[in-house]
Design a protein around this motif. Structure first.
Motif, PDB file in Angstrom:
ATOM      1  N   VAL A 176       0.843  -1.201   0.000  1.00  0.00           N
ATOM      2  CA  VAL A 176       0.000   0.000   0.000  1.00  0.00           C
ATOM      3  C   VAL A 176       0.877   1.249   0.000  1.00  0.00           C
ATOM      4  O   VAL A 176       0.631   2.204  -0.743  1.00  0.00           O
ATOM      5  CB  VAL A 176      -0.956   0.002   1.204  1.00  0.00           C
ATOM      6  CG1 VAL A 176      -1.698   1.337   1.299  1.00  0.00           C
ATOM      7  CG2 VAL A 176      -1.960  -1.143   1.088  1.00  0.00           C
ATOM      8  N   LEU A 177       1.934   1.246   0.825  1.00  0.00           N
ATOM      9  CA  LEU A 177       2.874   2.370   0.852  1.00  0.00           C
ATOM     10  C   LEU A 177       3.496   2.586  -0.527  1.00  0.00           C
ATOM     11  O   LEU A 177       3.560   3.719  -1.025  1.00  0.00           O
ATOM     12  CB  LEU A 177       3.974   2.099   1.880  1.00  0.00           C
ATOM     13  CG  LEU A 177       5.159   3.074   1.875  1.00  0.00           C
ATOM     14  CD1 LEU A 177       4.746   4.420   2.456  1.00  0.00           C
ATOM     15  CD2 LEU A 177       6.343   2.498   2.648  1.00  0.00           C
ATOM     16  N   ALA A 178       3.939   1.496  -1.158  1.00  0.00           N
ATOM     17  CA  ALA A 178       4.574   1.586  -2.469  1.00  0.00           C
ATOM     18  C   ALA A 178       3.611   2.150  -3.509  1.00  0.00           C
ATOM     19  O   ALA A 178       3.985   2.985  -4.341  1.00  0.00           O
ATOM     20  CB  ALA A 178       5.072   0.208  -2.906  1.00  0.00           C
ATOM     21  N   MET A 179       2.356   1.711  -3.464  1.00  0.00           N
ATOM     22  CA  MET A 179       1.372   2.171  -4.445  1.00  0.00           C
ATOM     23  C   MET A 179       1.043   3.652  -4.249  1.00  0.00           C
ATOM     24  O   MET A 179       0.878   4.393  -5.219  1.00  0.00           O
ATOM     25  CB  MET A 179       0.107   1.322  -4.343  1.00  0.00           C
ATOM     26  CG  MET A 179       0.293  -0.107  -4.800  1.00  0.00           C
ATOM     27  SD  MET A 179      -1.223  -1.067  -4.735  1.00  0.00           S
ATOM     28  CE  MET A 179      -2.241  -0.184  -5.908  1.00  0.00           C
ATOM     29  N   ILE A 180       0.957   4.083  -3.000  1.00  0.00           N
ATOM     30  CA  ILE A 180       0.644   5.489  -2.720  1.00  0.00           C
ATOM     31  C   ILE A 180       1.762   6.394  -3.227  1.00  0.00           C
ATOM     32  O   ILE A 180       1.513   7.412  -3.883  1.00  0.00           O
ATOM     33  CB  ILE A 180       0.405   5.695  -1.207  1.00  0.00           C
ATOM     34  CG1 ILE A 180      -0.922   5.051  -0.798  1.00  0.00           C
ATOM     35  CG2 ILE A 180       0.412   7.188  -0.854  1.00  0.00           C
ATOM     36  CD1 ILE A 180      -1.164   5.038   0.697  1.00  0.00           C
TER      37      ILE A 180
END
Length: 416
Positions: free
Chosen positions: A274-278
């Motif tokens: 999720v962090l990477a996608m954001i």
């Protein structure tokens, strides 16, 4: 000044020097600060393609191209043979697992998921509405305030603040308020810039070198580590605020709703993903539009005749809109400007000379022969200079360096 000076250097001085042992590595490092312009200078003198090598044992083998036939081969004809590769994912490790770094079937699945979310009619309508409101109630009042106090403004910074607020609101339903009159610090935006700057540094450094610097926490790697901390803290804070808003407003999320389809999907349950996608979303949306808008306004400031033509095209629409006073600003809605041909030509010409992604990077999976006749080996890194392709005289004519939106218009006034 540097960019103009480089263009008038003799071509022989622009080609990378093949030093003993180090080969072309020093030339790349010396031009890190201005690599798109340097690639353009070299490619102009080398028929659109050239090879470069790093020191022995480093595995640094580069093929740099702006040849349209080669680029079509890489991105369409033989696309599976030119993935981003494992090294690219390692270089941009904070975005590992996101669409920015993955290849093959996982990339196809994630792309389909992202397109399904971003193309939702409700999301598109709400994004357009919020964008107009942000321009009307934040950006233009800030411009007016700066003018009233006779303070110069940095257009790139203003566009960066505008897009950062837009991205954060579309993701979290939370407006960071970077366009408030006190111009709060942009620590997170600076951290995003650092991710890209150090990423390019890693591309042209031996892998063992930047990994050692990361282990010792020195040089650019120390700066990158600090930026990662800033980004993680920001994402956690925004997610907490998003969850708080969810508790208070149910499923509304300010009508944006990018996050729920991912958070409710078990395939995206991992916090690191999720962090990477954001972070990938911020870079994809913020950097591209910020760069393009900044160059649009830069060129308009240099070309009053282009401004006049845009005003003439807008005039029929403006005359039908009632302003509250003679000095009031006229705000155009998205639907009103979609059909404006010359305005779009201005955008196209800006993208030609100043593409927001000036250099693309690929790796070679298996040995191949490019349409130009160059052989590439498995493991080679390919730099595709989109910046250079828009500045090649044999592609665009002898006025290739001139900003001329008319080149996109046909004789009957339609877009070419």
């Amino acid at each position: 000044t540097l960019r103009i000076t480089m263009w008038i250097l003799p071509i022989s001085m622009a080609l990378p020097i093949n030093w003993p042992i180090l080969h072309m590595f020093p030339s790349f490092v010396a031009n890190l600060h201005n690599m798109p312009a340097y690639f353009t200078l070299v490619l102009t003198g080398s028929s659109h393609d050239f090879r470069a090598h790093g020191p022995p044992g480093t595995g640094m083998r580069f093929f740099v191209t702006c040849n349209p036939a080669n680029i079509q081969h890489i991105f369409t004809t033989n696309y599976p043979n030119f993935p981003k590769g494992a090294e690219f994912a390692a270089i941009f490790d904070i975005m590992g697992g996101s669409l920015f770094t993955i290849d093959g079937e996982p990339a196809h699945r994630m792309r389909a998921k992202v397109k399904g979310v971003l193309n939702g009619p409700r999301l598109l309508d709400n994004l357009a509405s919020y964008c107009v409101d942000k321009v009307k109630n934040s950006l233009l009042p800030l411009f007016a305030h700066m003018v009233s106090i006779e303070t110069p403004l940095d257009m790139q910074e203003m566009m960066l603040r505008f897009m950062f607020d837009l991205c954060a609101t579309s993701l979290f339903g939370v407006d960071p308020g970077l366009l408030s009159s006190d111009l709060p610090p942009m620590d997170v935006a600076v951290a995003l810039d650092t991710v890209m700057e150090v990423g390019f540094f890693r591309h042209v450094m031996p892998t063992s070198c930047w990994k050692l610097m990361r282990r010792l926490n020195i040089g650019p790697e120390r700066k990158l580590s600090t930026s990662h901390t800033v980004l993680r803290r920001f994402v956690v804070e925004m997610m907490d605020r998003w969850k708080t808003n969810t508790c208070h407003t149910g499923n509304d999320h300010s009508g944006v709703d990018i996050m729920p389809p991912f958070l409710n999907d078990p395939d995206y349950a991992d916090d690191e993903l999720v962090l990477a996608m954001i972070i990938s979303y911020f870079l994809a949306a913020r950097d591209t539009i910020t760069a393009t808008l900044t160059w649009v306004f830069y060129n308009l400031s240099q070309k009053p005749n282009v401004v006049s033509t845009i005003r003439n095209e807008l005039s029929p629409i403006a005359s039908s809109k009632a302003a509250s006073s003679a000095s009031a600003m006229v705000i155009f809605e998205p639907e009103e400007t979609k059909s404006l041909v010359y305005l779009r030509a201005v955008l196209y010409e800006t993208l030609r000379l100043y593409p927001p992604g000036p250099i693309e990077c690929k790796t070679v999976a298996t040995d191949d022969i490019m349409p130009s006749g160059h052989k590439v080996r498995s493991g080679d890194t390919i730099f595709i200079s989109v910046h250079s392709m828009g500045r090649m005289e044999d592609l665009w004519g002898n006025d290739c360096l001139n900003y001329n939106p008319e080149r996109w218009l046909s004789d009957n006034g339609n877009l070419r």
